[in-house]
Design a protein around this motif. Sequence first.
Motif, short mmCIF file in Angstrom:
data_model
loop_
_atom_site.label_atom_id
_atom_site.label_comp_id
_atom_site.label_asym_id
_atom_site.label_seq_id
_atom_site.Cartn_x
_atom_site.Cartn_y
_atom_site.Cartn_z
N THR A 11 0.83 -1.21 0.00
CA THR A 11 0.00 0.00 0.00
C THR A 11 0.86 1.26 0.00
OG1 THR A 11 -1.74 -1.19 1.17
CG2 THR A 11 -1.85 1.21 1.23
N VAL A 12 1.94 1.25 0.76
CA VAL A 12 2.86 2.39 0.79
C VAL A 12 3.51 2.57 -0.58
CG1 VAL A 12 5.04 3.22 1.76
CG2 VAL A 12 3.28 2.29 3.27
N ALA A 13 3.94 1.48 -1.18
CA ALA A 13 4.57 1.55 -2.51
C ALA A 13 3.59 2.11 -3.55
CB ALA A 13 5.07 0.18 -2.93
N LEU A 14 2.35 1.68 -3.48
CA LEU A 14 1.33 2.17 -4.40
C LEU A 14 1.10 3.67 -4.21
CD1 LEU A 14 -0.87 1.66 -6.53
CD2 LEU A 14 -2.42 1.13 -4.63
N ARG A 62 3.98 5.57 -5.74
CA ARG A 62 3.91 5.59 -7.21
C ARG A 62 2.83 6.54 -7.70
NH1 ARG A 62 4.31 0.07 -6.74
NH2 ARG A 62 2.11 -0.22 -7.21
N GLN A 63 1.68 6.51 -7.07
CA GLN A 63 0.56 7.33 -7.53
C GLN A 63 0.78 8.82 -7.29
OE1 GLN A 63 -2.91 5.65 -5.66
NE2 GLN A 63 -3.22 4.20 -7.33
N THR A 64 1.51 9.16 -6.23
CA THR A 64 1.70 10.57 -5.90
C THR A 64 3.06 11.11 -6.32
OG1 THR A 64 2.58 10.08 -3.69
CG2 THR A 64 0.18 10.35 -3.90
N GLY A 65 4.01 10.22 -6.55
CA GLY A 65 5.36 10.65 -6.85
C GLY A 65 6.14 11.09 -5.62
#
Length: 57
Positions: free
Chosen positions: A21-24, A27-30
């Motif tokens: 979840t942290v990795a996602l 990625r989504q926010t940069g």
Amino acid sequence: MCFYDWRQKVEHSASHYLAKTVALAKRQTGAERVKHVSHSMGGLVARAYVQGGRVKE
């Protein structure tokens, strides 16, 4: 939100659910970092993630 199997060990939840979840979110926010809010058992999972060194992301 991060949903996890509460029947698993805290370390398992940290590495298999929270880390993903942290990795996602990164990625989504940069963003390089994320802030999280947790409660009860989720606080233990978050602490295991933070204190557990480098878990798989």
